[in-house]
Design a protein around this motif. Structure first.
Motif, PDB file in Angstrom:
ATOM      1  N   ALA A  91       0.837  -1.207   0.000  1.00  0.00           N
ATOM      2  CA  ALA A  91       0.000   0.000   0.000  1.00  0.00           C
ATOM      3  C   ALA A  91       0.866   1.249   0.000  1.00  0.00           C
ATOM      4  N   ALA A  95       1.115   4.232  -2.875  1.00  0.00           N
ATOM      5  CA  ALA A  95       0.966   5.659  -2.596  1.00  0.00           C
ATOM      6  C   ALA A  95       2.177   6.456  -3.043  1.00  0.00           C
ATOM      7  N   THR A 128      -2.805   5.675  -6.084  1.00  0.00           N
ATOM      8  CA  THR A 128      -3.113   6.037  -4.703  1.00  0.00           C
ATOM      9  C   THR A 128      -4.532   5.621  -4.339  1.00  0.00           C
ATOM     10  N   ALA A 129      -5.460   5.863  -5.257  1.00  0.00           N
ATOM     11  CA  ALA A 129      -6.853   5.481  -5.003  1.00  0.00           C
ATOM     12  C   ALA A 129      -6.993   3.970  -4.865  1.00  0.00           C
ATOM     13  N   ALA A 131      -4.814   1.894  -3.699  1.00  0.00           N
ATOM     14  CA  ALA A 131      -4.329   1.533  -2.357  1.00  0.00           C
ATOM     15  C   ALA A 131      -5.418   1.746  -1.314  1.00  0.00           C
ATOM     16  N   GLY A 132      -6.095   2.878  -1.390  1.00  0.00           N
ATOM     17  CA  GLY A 132      -7.116   3.189  -0.398  1.00  0.00           C
ATOM     18  C   GLY A 132      -8.352   2.327  -0.517  1.00  0.00           C
ATOM     19  N   THR A 201      -7.506   7.204   1.300  1.00  0.00           N
ATOM     20  CA  THR A 201      -6.343   6.327   1.290  1.00  0.00           C
ATOM     21  C   THR A 201      -5.485   6.509   2.540  1.00  0.00           C
TER      22      THR A 201
END
Length: 293
Positions: A91, A95, A128-129, A131-132, A201
């Protein structure tokens, strides 16, 4: 329009995948993860079609999701702990944009929105999205009951306002920011991307995954929750080290507020809303990102 028209389907589907985390989807063979998983799959397909990601990004996303589900399903500590560590590392690398196959578009390059401020660049970060979405869906417990929202807001509101006062008071005293009320064509894009991609995230990782995970793991130990708060807050501050010592201090103060909102409300949404409120007020009402010295 800052986002090229051919990219709208990909990022629209990605935003929908985030929102589907809060949809009370009916269980299918005991599985309630299918809605946001389907949303993420559609976003990846749209991303492939538009060139936002290539096959390497799809493989990285699938592998990351599989790792997260395996970590959640594991019941043996000798396997669960390494899987959790690998999931957290993955994760973090998402990011940091370290996985190949993602081609995040630049929406604004080196723009100045405040007099005397450093320029900043706004990206639409697909990785990034991702990961969240996975962290939120697998390890957090988003609110899916209408009646739970108001109690969460009541618990969060005092912490939210206290966090704003402390952080912006400290930021002004340190000469990092000063009042600067503004609304630019970039503002709606910043707010939408910040809420759906950045805040979701970061809170899923630092509060839901790290703080929540450590607090549960140390529940039987004295000061276990306090240790979890300190660890998550220090890591959050250090994650902002590229902005200099002042930003590390301010991010640490903010992190304490987000942790308090998370623990007081008992919901990840408390931390997300507090985080978003601070970022929104920063962009709209104070120097953004910081004063030049």
């Amino acid at each position: 329009m800052l986002l090229a028209p051919h990219l709208v389907p990909a990022f629209g589907a990605l935003a929908l995948a985030v929102l589907l985390l809060w949809v009370p989807a009916p269980a299918v063979r005991g599985n309630r993860d299918w809605a946001w998983c389907a949303g993420l799959a559609v976003a990846c397909a749209a991303g492939l079609a538009s060139g936002v990601l290539d096959w390497r990004g799809v493989v990285a996303t699938a592998g990351y999701a599989a790792l997260a589900f395996a970590a959640r399903a594991s019941t043996r500590a000798w396997l669960r702990i390494p899987l959790l560590v690998l999931t957290g590392l993955a994760a973090f690398l998402f990011a940091l944009h370290r996985f190949p196959g993602f081609h995040n578009p630049v929406l604004a390059d080196a723009v100045r929105v405040s007099a005397g401020a450093a320029p900043f660049t706004l990206h639409a970060n697909f990785d990034t999205a991702v990961a969240g979405i996975v962290l939120m869906g697998v390890f957090c417990a988003p609110i899916r009951e209408r009646g739970a929202w108001l109690p969460m807001l009541r618990c969060t509101a005092p912490v939210l306002f206290a966090t704003l006062v402390v952080v912006f008071g400290a930021g002004t005293a340190l000469g990092y920011v000063r009042p600067d009320v503004k609304w630019t064509p970039l503002t709606p894009w910043f707010l939408a991307l910040n809420l759906l991609f950045t805040c979701v995230t970061e809170e899923a990782f630092f509060r839901g995954f790290i703080l929540g995970g450590l607090a549960r793991g140390l529940a039987r130990r004295r000061y276990g929750t306090g240790v979890a708060v300190v660890v998550s807050t220090v890591l959050f501050g250090l994650a902002h080290a590229r902005g200099g010592p002042a930003l590390v201090v301010l991010a640490g103060l903010a992190g304490l507020g987000y942790a308090a909102a998370y623990l007081r409300s008992g919901r990840i949404e408390g931390a997300i809303l507090t985080h978003f409120a601070l970022n929104a007020v920063h962009f709209v009402a104070f120097t953004y990102p910081a004063l030049l010295h």
